[in-house]
Design a protein around this motif. Structure first.
Motif, PDB file in Angstrom:
ATOM      1  N   ASN A 188     -12.269  -2.962   3.338  1.00 13.91           N
ATOM      2  CA  ASN A 188     -13.019  -2.489   2.195  1.00 13.91           C
ATOM      3  C   ASN A 188     -11.905  -1.873   1.050  1.00 13.91           C
ATOM      4  O   ASN A 188     -11.656  -0.678   1.254  1.00 13.91           O
TER       5      ASN A 188
ATOM      6  N   ALA B 191     -10.317  -0.784  -2.910  1.00 12.36           N
ATOM      7  CA  ALA B 191     -10.616  -0.006  -3.832  1.00 12.36           C
ATOM      8  C   ALA B 191     -10.838  -0.972  -5.175  1.00 12.36           C
ATOM      9  O   ALA B 191     -10.696  -2.190  -4.954  1.00 12.36           O
ATOM     10  N   SER B 192     -11.373  -0.540  -6.374  1.00 15.27           N
ATOM     11  CA  SER B 192     -11.891  -1.436  -7.343  1.00 15.27           C
ATOM     12  C   SER B 192     -10.561  -2.007  -7.992  1.00 15.27           C
ATOM     13  O   SER B 192      -9.536  -1.492  -7.697  1.00 15.27           O
ATOM     14  N   LEU B 193     -10.963  -2.941  -8.722  1.00 11.74           N
ATOM     15  CA  LEU B 193      -9.875  -3.822  -9.291  1.00 11.74           C
ATOM     16  C   LEU B 193      -8.942  -2.910 -10.293  1.00 11.74           C
ATOM     17  O   LEU B 193      -7.655  -2.634 -10.220  1.00 11.74           O
TER      18      LEU B 193
ATOM     19  N   THR C  87      -8.666   0.327 -10.183  1.00 15.79           N
ATOM     20  CA  THR C  87      -7.887   1.302  -9.310  1.00 15.79           C
ATOM     21  C   THR C  87      -6.460   0.850  -8.521  1.00 15.79           C
ATOM     22  O   THR C  87      -5.645   1.640  -8.821  1.00 15.79           O
TER      23      THR C  87
END
Length: 136
Positions: A13, A15-17, A19
């Protein structure tokens, strides 16, 4: 066994793009080679001045470039600072919770107003002064 932190980034999982991009840019821009590359670009620009007659377009190139880079870097730096500060606060809160005799009312102090923080800081300064007086 499951935990309440299953949603946190792991191998499966990510981190966001934004981040990941912010971390990569912050890491890349914090390296000495990046600094020296920026200095080299400025030197090339400066040396090219006589070729372009130090005209307005020549000046506009560096002014616009540096303004855009600075504008974008403010957001990258702020994002990095926000993440670092939040992670540090969580770690400190965990230590307070786990430490025998620690005052749990000190958890989450970052949410208080400046006035309240100043009062607590004053209390700790007074405690430190008394402790130094006792040890002297």
């Amino acid at each position: 066994m499951t935990t309440k932190y299953e949603h946190l980034p792991s191998k499966h999982n990510r981190a966001s793009l934004f981040t990941r991009l912010a971390q990569a840019v912050a890491t890349w821009t914090g390296k000495p080679v990046t600094f020296f590359a920026a200095v080299a670009i400025i030197l090339v620009w400066a040396v090219s001045g006589p070729i372009f007659g130090f005209n307005d377009t020549w000046q506009l190139v560096i002014n616009t470039s540096t303004t855009i880079i600075t504008f974008l870097m403010v957001f990258i730096i702020q994002n990095s600072q926000n993440r670092d500060t939040a992670a540090m606060q969580i770690k400190l809160d965990e230590l307070i919770i786990r430490l025998e005799g620690a005052r749990e009312e000190l958890l989450d102090l970052e949410e208080l107003d400046e006035k309240d923080l100043a009062l607590i800081r004053k209390d700790f300064c007074e405690r430190a002064s008394k402790a130094r007086s006792r040890s002297a």
